[in-house]
Scaffold this motif. Structure first.
Motif, PDB file in Angstrom:
ATOM      1  N   ALA A  20      -1.957   7.904   3.865  1.00  0.00           N
ATOM      2  CA  ALA A  20      -1.304   9.175   3.525  1.00  0.00           C
ATOM      3  C   ALA A  20      -0.727   9.139   2.113  1.00  0.00           C
ATOM      4  CB  ALA A  20      -0.207   9.488   4.538  1.00  0.00           C
ATOM      5  N   LEU A  21      -0.415   7.936   1.635  1.00  0.00           N
ATOM      6  CA  LEU A  21       0.278   7.820   0.344  1.00  0.00           C
ATOM      7  C   LEU A  21      -0.657   7.557  -0.826  1.00  0.00           C
ATOM      8  CD1 LEU A  21       3.288   5.594   1.475  1.00  0.00           C
ATOM      9  CD2 LEU A  21       3.423   7.961   0.686  1.00  0.00           C
ATOM     10  N   THR A  22      -1.897   7.193  -0.542  1.00  0.00           N
ATOM     11  CA  THR A  22      -2.759   6.706  -1.627  1.00  0.00           C
ATOM     12  C   THR A  22      -4.138   7.348  -1.614  1.00  0.00           C
ATOM     13  OG1 THR A  22      -3.625   4.937  -0.222  1.00  0.00           O
ATOM     14  CG2 THR A  22      -1.683   4.412  -1.534  1.00  0.00           C
ATOM     15  N   ARG A  23      -4.888   7.078  -2.662  1.00  0.00           N
ATOM     16  CA  ARG A  23      -6.311   7.375  -2.737  1.00  0.00           C
ATOM     17  C   ARG A  23      -7.024   6.091  -3.147  1.00  0.00           C
ATOM     18  NH1 ARG A  23      -8.148  12.178  -2.555  1.00  0.00           N
ATOM     19  NH2 ARG A  23      -6.609  13.727  -2.010  1.00  0.00           N
ATOM     20  N   PRO A  24      -8.309   5.942  -2.806  1.00  0.00           N
ATOM     21  CA  PRO A  24      -9.015   4.717  -3.180  1.00  0.00           C
ATOM     22  C   PRO A  24      -8.852   4.423  -4.669  1.00  0.00           C
ATOM     23  CG  PRO A  24     -10.373   6.027  -1.723  1.00  0.00           C
ATOM     24  CD  PRO A  24      -9.153   6.852  -2.015  1.00  0.00           C
ATOM     25  N   GLY A  25      -8.641   3.168  -4.976  1.00  0.00           N
ATOM     26  CA  GLY A  25      -8.462   2.775  -6.365  1.00  0.00           C
ATOM     27  C   GLY A  25      -7.011   2.697  -6.808  1.00  0.00           C
ATOM     28  N   ASP A  26      -6.088   3.237  -5.992  1.00  0.00           N
ATOM     29  CA  ASP A  26      -4.667   3.195  -6.349  1.00  0.00           C
ATOM     30  C   ASP A  26      -4.111   1.773  -6.258  1.00  0.00           C
ATOM     31  OD1 ASP A  26      -4.454   5.871  -6.877  1.00  0.00           O
ATOM     32  OD2 ASP A  26      -3.472   6.408  -4.981  1.00  0.00           O
ATOM     33  N   TRP A  27      -3.052   1.542  -7.038  1.00  0.00           N
ATOM     34  CA  TRP A  27      -2.335   0.271  -6.962  1.00  0.00           C
ATOM     35  C   TRP A  27      -1.272   0.319  -5.874  1.00  0.00           C
ATOM     36  CZ3 TRP A  27      -3.887  -4.039  -9.182  1.00  0.00           C
ATOM     37  CH2 TRP A  27      -4.703  -3.968 -10.347  1.00  0.00           C
ATOM     38  N   VAL A  28      -1.182  -0.769  -5.115  1.00  0.00           N
ATOM     39  CA  VAL A  28      -0.179  -0.872  -4.054  1.00  0.00           C
ATOM     40  C   VAL A  28       0.498  -2.238  -4.170  1.00  0.00           C
ATOM     41  CG1 VAL A  28       0.088  -1.095  -1.560  1.00  0.00           C
ATOM     42  CG2 VAL A  28      -1.388   0.682  -2.487  1.00  0.00           C
ATOM     43  N   VAL A  29       1.814  -2.271  -4.008  1.00  0.00           N
ATOM     44  CA  VAL A  29       2.526  -3.546  -4.018  1.00  0.00           C
ATOM     45  C   VAL A  29       2.541  -4.131  -2.613  1.00  0.00           C
ATOM     46  CG1 VAL A  29       4.849  -4.559  -4.137  1.00  0.00           C
ATOM     47  CG2 VAL A  29       3.985  -3.170  -6.037  1.00  0.00           C
ATOM     48  N   VAL A  30       2.137  -5.382  -2.487  1.00  0.00           N
ATOM     49  CA  VAL A  30       2.281  -6.116  -1.223  1.00  0.00           C
ATOM     50  C   VAL A  30       2.962  -7.452  -1.508  1.00  0.00           C
ATOM     51  CG1 VAL A  30       0.316  -5.163   0.037  1.00  0.00           C
ATOM     52  CG2 VAL A  30      -0.031  -7.083  -1.516  1.00  0.00           C
ATOM     53  N   GLU A  31       3.258  -8.164  -0.440  1.00  0.00           N
ATOM     54  CA  GLU A  31       3.917  -9.453  -0.581  1.00  0.00           C
ATOM     55  C   GLU A  31       2.886 -10.574  -0.685  1.00  0.00           C
ATOM     56  OE1 GLU A  31       7.749  -8.666   2.280  1.00  0.00           O
ATOM     57  OE2 GLU A  31       5.767  -8.691   3.179  1.00  0.00           O
TER      58      GLU A  31
END
Lengths: 469, 469
Positions: free
Chosen positions: B186-197
């Motif tokens: 819901a928050l992103t589109r393919p190719g977006d950057w996401v922070v994970v641990e």
């Protein structure tokens, strides 16, 4: 303290208004609330006393505080069941139609599922109770491909139809919808071309949207079924990576492909090396003695998806795909998204299928569906204006109707909804606008005063729509 | 006829070999088989007699044909449970590790779930039975956001912690894994950057792979938790669209963020306008009297995901997300993929939560987990070579261990597996190789002869690995 207790009181009042606590519910004790909120017992008591003085809650000797009867929460009564809207797209439209159809008190011609009165509730409940009594930690498996008992039971049903499907190639899914999604995902990458039907089950369109595929919509005729020349054309001109379709009781048209068409369809796909995802959720709902032959029976490469949502209960959310060599890939995709489906439900279903009730139930279900369909078909043909076509079909529980071209069944949908009747407007079944003048009726409802009146009302509404042209 | 009956016999033999029919199972009657296969009764009889003469099946007076005992199906006995393999990637590796851990007879230090003996089986079964007895067609709802009763029960648990979460913003999902997937989608589109641990719960890495996002892995320290300077750096340099993390009992490290770190984290995200998906599946498994405060309690914009898989039963597949304004969007995404989760299970859970057993169960569960964790921690510290670090943590049921740099815990994993002990190698928890020397142990197992022996065996295997350097 003053502001703290008022803040807590306001918080609790908000929760009561939002329905977190309903009239008659016991609120947490003063001590519990103090512990969780970090506030003093005195502050919590003040908050409760304030709410009591305002009539929101009642103090009951020995049993703490309870929420007072409803008169104080007009906000809640007026609130709609859901805040929908945002950008209107096909998916939002579908969602709203499905939501509307679920509200009680409607004559549900728009429903996608057989009328609940047709389901073997008691026998299923017995299976569920049996499984509950022997819930075993060793059965709390959570991984794909799902419970071995259920996969074996499914393989037996395939075997009984002369189909060689091993339990190891079956993956249990959250309804046929997840089976379809995972199958398409295993076969494609974003941007790939996929053949679908027009009109099609909206779930296929949504899966394509979700997976960012490009759809080639091949027309389906209410009498002939899939247009194989158009399919040949599509396969010849585009690098198609997968084909999704229903060869039996197509949703929404109800049409089934005959044997020569099936053979030509498979030959075409083979010629172009295009894998097929067969959505066969209406496999058991045939009409007459002729047991339909799934495409999968003719070609072991077909991914065969089905479920129990149309034959046993809508809310189980148990489906499967017989995926052949793709089973491991599909399992891994499931591991990434939902992990698996509810283990107790899988076991209950395996228990039920082991009990020899299912075939008897299906036999009765088919007879009742055919009778209801015949009844509604006749009533609709008699009562609707002659310009409205009611397309006959065998099996399943849908009828497809078309208004004269240029008219919009979405208007009819809204007017019917205002009269507490739902239907599935043609817009739901295609990305384009070509079926706006059509609609699908679920004719598995019991034929009674309410449904009879609803048919009459639909006839009036349709006539009004025609008269206003 | 000759070839037909041989073909049918071969088909049935294949089904028996594939386990569709197991020893002792009754085969379909001659008449049923004739009807479904379209073959004559005589052909079917010949096929059955052939199989009988070959010892595959037995004719039983009055009860038809049954599958003979096992000696005739060596093919089946030798077949592995699953054909895995293809290209080896992180997901395939994770899948194989999880599969291996699920086979019976293993000491399951690699499991992701609390030991099944810790779950309140009987009370859950009672709820399931109660729900089964009153299964009501009106409850066979299949649409998002899920059963109102369950959403209300969840909202009450939030309310008890002083959190304002309305039932209308809760969406019931197939475990927290689906909640997480839908939230990220819901928050992103393919190719977006996401922070994970880093290390992270592998489900987050799989979700990112599935949604074709790009991961910025921010290091997590076993003592301090998330490296907030690294987070600030990532947020400053990349157009991050979402952040996924666990602030409490982080999986796999077990570390929790303290209050100042939580405040700084939320301030950083707010400054950069980055929404947070909080995976809080260990919310209830804290150690001590200090009830942890979810980040969601401090910021209403946080999407709060959790489930019952770690507290009630692994196989329910029931989770949720408190999604605030995103609830409608998440519902529509669910409508496109799985539709919803099993209605009877949702109702059973609502029934159970209404019975006041849950808090008592959690109280006991927390005490038992803390005791077991303490016990294993001590035993591991005492017995493992001193070069192996056992990282202490409070709450949850994982311990994180690191071998000296350069050693590969995957090797230890394979050797332990050969000794019927599973563990979760560090490779599972990151896209890169930086945790190859680490592994996670599930220490919720009962402390008994088997687990004691397994610790001793792990100590030997680890010492051998160190000695071979």
């Amino acid at each position: 303290m003053s502001s703290k207790y008022r803040r807590l009181a306001a918080q609790l009042q908000g929760q009561i208004e939002a329905g977190v606590w309903q009239p008659g519910d016991r609120l947490p004790s003063l001590r519990e609330t103090a512990r969780h909120s970090g506030l003093s017992l005195m502050t919590v008591l003040s908050a409760y006393q304030l709410l009591e003085s305002q009539g929101w809650i009642l103090a009951r000797p020995q049993s703490g505080y309870r929420v007072a009867p409803r008169q104080h929460s007009p906000a809640n009564a007026a609130r709609p069941a859901l805040h929908a809207a945002e950008a209107v797209d096909i998916n939002a439209f579908i969602f709203n139609v499905l939501q509307a159809g679920q509200r009680p008190g409607k004559v549900a011609f728009g429903s996608a599922f057989p009328h609940p009165s047709l389901f073997p509730r008691e026998q299923l409940a017995r299976s569920l109770s049996r499984v509950a009594r022997r819930l075993d930690p060793a059965h709390q498996l959570v991984l794909p491909p799902g419970c071995a008992e259920l996969r074996r039971a499914l393989a037996r049903r395939y075997a009984a139809r002369g189909m060689a499907v091993s339990p190891e190639e079956i993956v249990i899914t959250s309804g046929a919808l997840e089976a379809l999604n995972l199958s398409l995902q295993a076969l494609t990458r974003p941007g790939d071309w996929v053949v679908v039907e027009a009109p099609a089950f909206y779930g296929a369109l949504q899966a394509i949207e979700r997976l960012q595929l490009k759809a080639l919509a091949v027309p389906v005729d209410p009498v002939q079924g899939l247009d194989l020349d158009a399919l040949a054309d599509a396969l010849g001109r585009y690098p198609v990576k997968a084909c999704w379709l229903m060869s039996h009781c197509q949703n929404p048209l109800g049409v089934s492909l005959d044997a020569p068409a099936r053979a030509r369809l498979l030959a075409l796909l083979k010629e172009h090396g295009v894998p097929l995802v067969e959505d066969d959720v209406y496999a058991e709902l045939y009409d007459g003695d002729q047991v339909p032959v799934p495409l999968r029976a003719l070609d072991e490469g077909v991914l065969h998806c089905s479920s129990f949502s149309k034959t046993l209960a809508t809310g189980l959310r148990l489906g499967w795909v017989a995926a052949g060599e793709l089973a491991p890939a599909i399992q891994r995709l499931q591991l990434m998204s939902t992990l698996s489906t509810s283990a107790p439900m899988q076991l209950a279903l395996a228990d039920y299928l082991g009990g020899h009730h299912y075939d008897r139930h299906l036999h009765t279900l088919r007879r009742r569906l055919a009778r209801r369909k015949g009844r509604f078909y006749q009533a609709l043909c008699r009562q609707l204006p002659p310009e409205v076509r009611v397309h006959a079909s065998r099996g399943g529980y849908f009828l497809w109707l078309s208004l004269p071209a240029g008219l919009d069944a979405t208007v009819l949908y809204h007017r019917a909804l205002a009269a507490n009747i739902t239907l599935a407007p043609g817009r739901m079944f295609a990305a384009g606008e070509q079926f706006r003048h059509c609609f699908r009726l679920n004719v598995s409802l019991p034929w009674n005063a309410a449904s009879e009146a609803a048919v009459a009302r639909l006839a009036v509404l349709t006539a009004e729509l025609l008269a206003a042209r």
